[in-house]
Design an enzyme around this catalytic site. Structure first.
Site, PDB file in Angstrom:
ATOM      1  N   GLY A 154      36.878  37.753  43.311  1.00  0.00           N
ATOM      2  CA  GLY A 154      38.092  38.461  42.941  1.00  0.00           C
ATOM      3  C   GLY A 154      38.796  37.811  41.767  1.00  0.00           C
ATOM      4  CE1 TYR A 155      42.567  32.670  39.319  1.00  0.00           C
ATOM      5  CE2 TYR A 155      40.567  31.981  38.182  1.00  0.00           C
ATOM      6  CZ  TYR A 155      41.943  31.953  38.309  1.00  0.00           C
ATOM      7  OH  TYR A 155      42.695  31.216  37.425  1.00  0.00           O
ATOM      8  CB  ALA A 156      35.171  35.726  38.512  1.00  0.00           C
ATOM      9  CB  SER A 158      41.746  39.032  38.588  1.00  0.00           C
ATOM     10  OG  SER A 158      41.737  37.620  38.613  1.00  0.00           O
TER      11      SER A 158
END
Length: 250
Positions: A154-156, A158
């Site tokens: 999810g972080y990547a 985003s």
């Protein structure tokens, strides 16, 4: 900095880490700051520091996982202050788990805070900048705007989205006097990276790969962000600037 930004600067994630460092540097450069955080208590220290510099500081609380909260926040800012001169979007969260086990709730929270709300704030406040013919928007991207990472899908996603959003907005708004750029920090000694820093093997592996030989401090990132928010960056549009101690060049 002779061309330091003045006027009113909005900084999300202003209570700690990179966001706090940027807020303080902007105040030192002559800006009054609207600092956004998750609690008034969390913003108290940065409020005291900035007011001690002789600049105004207004704390605003918002849950940026909620798109309605981001929209309401933009309205509060424009109703009270009009269109700000600078918008720096440093608020961010992370959720770690293997991709095959990554919960949809975690994905939604990360995308909400790191990508959806930054778009909403940029859209709402950027509209006024375009109409006025001036403004600076600085996103905080990441090394994972370029790389995939591990256990942080999810972080990547985003931060990859932030890099593309930076370019997309710059394409539309550069001709209207609005600079949209991003800083992509490398490994920074902040609360978000406490678990990695506490892992002696992982910490050593990362440190050995950084040509500069050390992790960044929040002030290392703040300098780049304030530059992009300044008049010295007037002809810089759509750039995602790595501040990583040389990591990507290794």
């Amino acid at each position: 900095m002779s061309a330091a930004p003045g006027g009113i600067a909005v900084v999300t994630g202003a209570s700690r880490g990179i966001g706090r460092a940027i807020a303080v540097r902007l105040a030192r450069g002559g800006a009054d700051v609207i600092g956004v955080g998750s609690s008034i208590e969390g913003l108290a220290d940065v409020a005291s520091e900035i007011r001690g510099l002789g600049r105004a500081f207004e704390p605003l609380v918002a849950d940026l996982a909620d798109p309605d909260a981001a929209l309401e926040l933009a309205g509060r800012i424009t109703d009270a202050h009009g269109t700000p001169d600078v918008l720096v979007q440093a608020a961010g969260i992370n959720r770690r788990s293997p991709a095959a086990e990554h919960a949809i709730a975690d994905w939604d929270d990360v995308i909400g805070v790191n990508l959806r709300s930054p778009f909403i704030l940029a859209r709402e406040l950027g509209r006024g900048m375009v109409e006025r013919g001036s403004g600076k928007i600085v996103f905080i991207a990441s090394l994972l705007s370029f790389q995939g990472g591990l256990t942080v899908p999810g972080y990547a996603a985003s931060k990859g989205g932030i890099a593309q959003l930076t370019k997309a907005l710059a394409n539309e708004w550069a001709a209207h006097g609005v600079n949209v750029n991003a800083v992509a920090p490398g490994y920074v000694a902040t609360d978000m990276n406490v678990a990695i820093q506490a892992d002696p093997v992982r910490h050593r592996q990362i440190s050995e790969r950084i040509p500069a030989g050390r992790w960044a401090t929040p002030d290392d990132i703040a300098g780049a962000a304030v530059f992009l928010a300044s008049n010295d960056a007037a002809y810089i549009h759509g750039v995602v600037l790595p501040v990583d101690g040389g990591w990507l060049g290794r």
